[in-house]
Scaffold this motif. Structure first.
Motif: not given
Length: 520
Positions: A354-381
């Protein structure tokens, strides 16, 4: 230059009864003994360790074609040294390697052994050694960790089966390739011939999802023709008992992006006013699973069918789930299946980043403009990427989102409160399954019990959670398969400090020898 196939030495004078028995054995195409004694397996394993270290010293990330070619060239020579005829199969600069023992007998069945020569990418700083491409020998330290030791005894001295070789691809999947070469050495030393015609295919992009395996195999379908496929990939059961697997989940990837304002906003001026996309994404993801870890997307598990016989097979797998939870460091498990094996039979929905804006020493007091989630789906037959992705998309819309193809337009922003993009696709490997009581399943089971004994019996797993390109191979060749893992379950594959237990190396040599010397 190709060396001749292994030949049986001239027979010594024997009794008529002994000669008749020998003739019966020769008629089946068996080696002189279908079982390789432990001491012989250890001897031939040790004789191959220098080559094993040399192979592990070759970087093999498929993103670097030149490195793949170096691995293919090295392995071609190693197989030819043992009498195989080899051929490099073109694959956009990252060739796959085909090898075959000459002297094919039409009276014998042909088995294609699949392994892969590429490995996962590495982050050297995460490894507890000089380099992931410089293999080292380690033993368990008093504090429970691993300490590096001199590798000299590995090549010329007593070897502790609990020692481990650390290095990228040591287990996944160069270890099994070297086990096969050592098994061929043992067969040659015994003066025998295989009971099956032996073909080998080494994939060069398995860790990238084998995107081209079907294309390459289709182009060489006649060359690869066989009666059955044996796949040497994945981990053995945690008990290290001989293991047979009759299916694997597939892999798909998805990306979900939730949008907020056009640009990041000052959290003091706009907090409590402009909706936060990170919060909305978290809420949306939470709507897809319950507290028990079960996917709540409508229809997600509906196609899964598990029979009473299947459950009986899974219940017989000797999993120690208390020890597994302790090793993983978790207090409880998700409640998708009644046990670990059953959990692997269902499609998964995993948030892998997951990613949205920044954390740690790059954090800023903002409302992010977007948020992203990368998913993986394990499929079955029974539940492929198209089916699962469509269900997730429908669920997102049901939560009030309007889906757009790219960055929302001003018109989209003015018209819709909740905006998102969602995309999904197969990672190149679909799920596959095979009956446990198939002819190849019975052959592999007998091979293992003849070599290692029936008490305790080999572990039979209906479907493992990881992904190998079984389905793509089977679709082209249209023959049955069995997965025969050879490496220790705690090998850290895909992670830093990947390793192979030497006891597994030796047992792998015995396993492959047994498969090659049992008629299918």
């Amino acid at each position: 230059m190709h060396l001749p196939l292994l030949h049986r030495p001239a027979p010594r004078p024997r009794t008529l009864l002994a000669l008749l028995a020998a003739a019966l054995i020769a008629g089946t195409g068996l080696a002189q003994a279908a079982d390789l004694p432990q001491a012989e397996a250890e001897r031939h394993a040790q004789a191959s360790y220098r080559e094993y270290f040399e192979l592990l010293s070759l970087p093999n990330d498929a993103i670097v074609p030149e490195d793949i070619r170096k691995n293919v060239d090295w392995l071609a020579k190693a197989f030819e040294k043992r009498g195989f005829a080899t051929r490099q199969l073109d694959n956009d600069g990252k060739p796959m390697l085909y090898a075959e023992l000459p002297g094919r007998d039409p009276a014998r069945k042909t088995v294609l052994f699949y392994m892969h020569l590429d490995g996962q990418p590495v982050i050297p700083a995460q490894w507890a050694q000089k380099s992931p491409w410089t293999p080292v020998l380690k033993r368990r330290a008093a504090d429970g960790g691993w300490e590096e030791i001199d590798a000299a005894p590995l090549f010329d001295g007593p070897v502790d089966p609990e020692w481990r070789v650390f290095g990228r691809a040591s287990a996944d999947d160069k270890g099994p390739i070297m086990m096969m070469l050592a098994a061929i050495d043992a067969l040659k030393a015994a003066g025998g011939t295989p009971a099956v015609n032996v073909k080998v295919i080494l994939d060069s992009e398995e860790e990238k999802g084998s995107p081209s395996i079907a294309k390459v195999m289709q182009a060489h379908r006649e060359l690869l023709a066989c009666d059955a496929i044996v796949i040497h990939d994945g981990p053995m059961h945690a008990t290290n008992r001989p293991t047979l697997v009759f299916g694997n989940r597939g892999a798909a990837e998805a990306r979900l992006t939730v949008y907020g304002a056009k640009v990041p906003l000052h959290s003091g001026h706009y907090g409590n006013y402009a909706p936060n996309p990170a919060q909305r994404l978290a809420t949306l993801l939470a709507s897809m699973k319950n507290e028990q870890g079960r996917v709540t997307v409508a229809g997600y598990y509906d196609r899964v069918r598990i029979s009473a016989a299947d459950r009986q097979v899974m219940a017989a797998v000797p999993d120690d789930e208390t020890a597994l939870r302790r090793r993983l460091g978790i207090a409880r498990t998700d409640k998708v299946g009644a046990n670990y094996q059953e959990a692997m039979q269902y499609p998964s929905l995993n948030v892998r980043g997951m990613a949205s804006a920044a954390v740690g020493d790059k954090v800023a007091n903002i409302v992010p403009d977007r948020a992203v989630a990368e998913l993986d789906l394990r499929t079955t037959p029974d539940s492929d990427a198209a089916y699962l992705g469509a269900l997730i998309e429908k669920h997102i819309v049901k939560q009030g989102y309007h889906l757009v193809k790219g960055t929302p337009s001003d018109e989209d922003r003015a018209r819709y409160d909740k905006l998102a993009t969602f995309s999904y696709q197969s990672e190149g490997a679909d799920a596959a399954g095979a009956p446990i009581d198939s002819a190849i399943g019975r052959w592999a089971y007998k091979s293992l019990t003849d070599s290692f004994g029936a008490t305790p019996a080999p572990v039979r797993i209906r479907m493992m959670g990881g992904t190998v390109p079984t389905a793509e191979i089977v679709k082209v060749l249209q023959v049955p398969f069995a997965i025969v893992p050879l490496v220790n379950a705690d090998n850290n594959q895909h992670a830093a400090n990947e390793n192979l237990r030497l006891g597994n190396y030796v047992s792998g040599v015995r396993t492959i020898y047994s498969l090659m010397t049992h008629p299918l």
